[in-house]
Design an enzyme around this catalytic site. Structure first.
Site, short mmCIF file in Angstrom:
data_model
loop_
_atom_site.label_atom_id
_atom_site.label_comp_id
_atom_site.label_asym_id
_atom_site.label_seq_id
_atom_site.Cartn_x
_atom_site.Cartn_y
_atom_site.Cartn_z
CD GLU A 118 -7.42 -7.88 -20.26
OE1 GLU A 118 -8.41 -8.59 -20.17
OE2 GLU A 118 -7.29 -7.02 -21.12
CB CYS A 131 2.30 -9.31 -24.29
SG CYS A 131 1.59 -7.77 -24.89
CB CYS A 138 -4.16 3.74 -23.97
SG CYS A 138 -2.85 4.48 -24.97
CB CYS A 142 -5.03 3.77 -31.91
SG CYS A 142 -3.48 4.58 -31.44
CB CYS A 145 -6.27 0.21 -30.18
SG CYS A 145 -5.63 -0.42 -28.62
N GLY A 199 -1.66 0.40 -22.80
CA GLY A 199 -0.98 1.65 -22.49
C GLY A 199 0.13 2.04 -23.44
CD GLU A 200 3.15 5.19 -26.37
OE1 GLU A 200 2.60 4.69 -27.36
OE2 GLU A 200 4.38 5.05 -26.16
CB SER A 231 5.14 -1.62 -28.95
OG SER A 231 4.28 -1.14 -29.96
CB SER A 253 1.76 1.50 -33.34
OG SER A 253 1.86 0.54 -32.33
CG PHE A 254 4.69 3.14 -39.73
CD1 PHE A 254 5.35 4.20 -39.14
CD2 PHE A 254 4.56 3.13 -41.11
CE1 PHE A 254 5.88 5.23 -39.91
CE2 PHE A 254 5.08 4.15 -41.90
CZ PHE A 254 5.74 5.19 -41.30
CG HIS A 255 -0.82 0.69 -37.18
ND1 HIS A 255 -0.45 -0.64 -37.21
CD2 HIS A 255 -0.81 1.03 -35.87
CE1 HIS A 255 -0.24 -1.07 -35.97
NE2 HIS A 255 -0.44 -0.07 -35.14
CG ASN A 330 -6.15 -9.72 -33.36
OD1 ASN A 330 -6.29 -10.76 -34.00
ND2 ASN A 330 -4.98 -9.29 -32.94
CB CYS A 373 -2.30 -7.29 -31.12
SG CYS A 373 -0.71 -8.02 -31.20
N1 SAH Z 1 0.65 1.75 -27.07
C1 SAH Z 1 1.70 1.04 -27.68
C2 SAH Z 1 1.81 -0.40 -27.21
C3 SAH Z 1 0.54 -1.17 -27.04
S1 SAH Z 1 -0.37 -1.58 -28.51
C4 SAH Z 1 1.56 1.09 -29.18
O1 SAH Z 1 0.54 1.53 -29.67
O2 SAH Z 1 2.52 0.73 -29.85
C5 SAH Z 1 0.48 -3.01 -29.11
C6 SAH Z 1 0.26 -3.26 -30.62
O3 SAH Z 1 -1.02 -3.82 -30.87
C7 SAH Z 1 0.35 -1.98 -31.42
O4 SAH Z 1 1.10 -2.14 -32.58
C8 SAH Z 1 -1.08 -1.75 -31.76
O5 SAH Z 1 -1.18 -0.92 -32.84
C9 SAH Z 1 -1.59 -3.15 -31.99
N2 SAH Z 1 -3.04 -3.25 -32.00
C10 SAH Z 1 -3.91 -2.51 -31.30
N3 SAH Z 1 -5.18 -2.90 -31.56
C11 SAH Z 1 -5.11 -3.92 -32.43
C12 SAH Z 1 -6.09 -4.77 -33.06
N4 SAH Z 1 -7.38 -4.62 -32.80
N5 SAH Z 1 -5.67 -5.73 -33.89
C13 SAH Z 1 -4.33 -5.89 -34.11
N6 SAH Z 1 -3.37 -5.14 -33.54
C14 SAH Z 1 -3.75 -4.16 -32.72
FE1 SF4 Z 2 -2.90 3.24 -26.89
FE2 SF4 Z 2 -1.28 1.67 -28.36
FE3 SF4 Z 2 -3.93 1.22 -28.29
FE4 SF4 Z 2 -2.99 3.37 -29.56
S1 SF4 Z 2 -2.61 1.21 -30.11
S2 SF4 Z 2 -4.76 3.32 -28.14
S3 SF4 Z 2 -1.28 3.93 -28.28
S4 SF4 Z 2 -2.52 1.05 -26.56
#
Ligand code: SAH
Ligand code: SF4
Length: 398
Positions: A118, A131, A138, A142, A145, A199-200, A231, A253-255, A330, A373
């Protein structure tokens, strides 16, 4: 301890290689200048002319967005015929396009092997952000995600990565007309690119790097390195390399503010923990206030959104020019978390802000079409093939 699911950590790079067409035409899209030059010579172009031909083709393909060799009028008829015989110009195929109430566009795109990814276009008043995805699925898991729940993974090729930018420009009708100069990037519909789709990106480093070099090339699409943000979940060994070999902006992606919580949310933390990650970020060259690192922080109700978290985050950021993007979680079907309340998010933002860090709260975009996201997950998943079938397709099966 709040209720959290424990995501298993999977191996780092288990991706399925792509089966290359045998004896087929070479796709010019996605080749670096050097690769294109070598391919032209191999196809019979005299070595002395090769560099000039690369320049000409490059401009047609990446400046004007042309897909038909016959229209490349500054090339001789014979050379155009040679190109048509040995080469092709192929983008991923747009399967569906959805347009959200807020103008966000989501493209479902089919790549070789029938897999889907996508791509999301987000128009804003002062910019338009595309984006893009770097992998199908991936390998990381996480726990918040949606993409991370998709088992199937394959690295995208440079053609498939650049192709996402090109197909969006096609859809937005944004290639310069003949005789025009390239529009100032700031005024373009696609003015910025974020590698924040599926993806990463740092687990597909070379392909992402080559694709971004094509996007940045001044004689083509010409989006500067500061208009691209990559990212990562925190693939520490590749962070310095990103600065060196791509030079784009970085988002992380710190979180979470403790290893205990980050181990669960972003399981790669078990391999490279918060301290290790921050060390790598402190060393990110070119770090200055104009090139701050973006810390992405998803707001999960009762998990990482306390005042203590906000204060800890400030301590951790000390010494790093940073900006904190607060992303209201989200939700997706079956998600194990809830979005923090608006009050919580604002209280968190105020604390970060008072410490001198910009901390915008991201407005979820395109929620009605699941384009926000972390909601991305292609239809491939819905009709998932067996592992065997996929491996057979990739030429690995017996
Ligand atoms: N894999 C990479 C890039 C793709 S994710 C990474 O993890 O950075 C892009 C962003 O969306 C990341 O910051 C991820 O943590 C965030 N993200 C993933 N799932 C989400 C969700 N359900 N709600 C909000 N942000 C989310
Ligand atoms: Fe992969 Fe980024 Fe999603 Fe983590 S947040 S599962 S690294 S796409």
């Amino acid at each position: 301890m709040p209720l959290m699911t424990t995501a298993p950590i999977t191996q780092d790079v288990h991706t399925i290689p792509r089966k290359l067409p045998e004896g087929g035409k070479i796709n010019i899209i996605g080749l670096t200048r050097d690769q294109l030059r070598a391919a032209l010579i191999a196809a019979g172009c005299p070595e002395k002319q090769a560099k000039m031909r690369v320049g000409q083709i490059w401009q047609w393909v990446y400046f004007f967005g042309l897909r038909d060799f016959a229209e490349m009028t500054n090339l001789s008829k014979d050379f155009r015929a040679l190109l048509a015989e040995k080469f092709e110009l192929v983008l991923p195929e747009v399967v569906t396009r959805q347009i959200s109430e807020d103008g966000t566009r989501k493209y479902l795109v089919r790549i070789q092997g029938g897999h889907e990814v996508e791509v999301v276009y987000i128009p804003e008043t002062d910019r338009g952000t595309l984006c893009i995805s770097s992998q199908v699925g991936c390998t990381l898991t996480c726990s918040f995600c949606h993409t991370g729940t998709q088992k199937l993974v394959r690295n995208l090729t440079p053609a498939e990565i650049v192709g996402q930018v090109m197909l969006a420009r096609d859809d937005l009708d944004e290639w310069p007309v003949k005789g025009a100069s390239n529009a100032d990037p700031a005024a373009r519909l696609v003015s910025n690119i974020v590698l924040m789709g599926m993806g990463e990106p740092l687990y597909n480093f070379e392909n992402v790097r080559d694709a971004m070099h094509i996007v940045m090339d001044g004689e083509g699409i010409a989006l500067g390195r500061r208009r691209i943000t990559l990212s990562t979940s925190g693939v520490v060994p590749e962070i310095a390399r990103t600065a060196r070999e791509i030079g784009c902006l970085l988002a992380v992606s710190f979180h979470a503010t403790t290893d205990e919580v980050r181990d669960v949310l972003v399981p790669i933390n078990k391999k490279w923990n918060i301290a290790t990650l921050l060390d790598a970020l402190r060393d990110y060259p070119g770090l200055s206030n104009s090139e701050r690192i973006t810390f992405e922080y998803v707001m999960l109700d009762g998990v990482n959104d306390s005042k203590e978290d906000a204060y800890r985050l400030i301590e951790l950021l000390r010494g790093i020019p940073a900006k904190v993007n607060l992303i209201p979680f989200n939700e997706w079907p079956g998600a194990p978390y809830k979005r923090s309340s608006g009050n919580r998010i604002h209280a968190f933002a105020d604390i970060i802000n008072a410490a001198g860090y910009a901390s915008p709260i991201r407005k979820p975009r395109g929620e009605d079409i699941m384009a926000a996201c972390g909601q991305l997950k292609s239809a491939t998943e819905r009709a998932r093939k067996s592992r065997k079938e996929i491996e057979a397709e990739a030429g690995l099966g017996g």
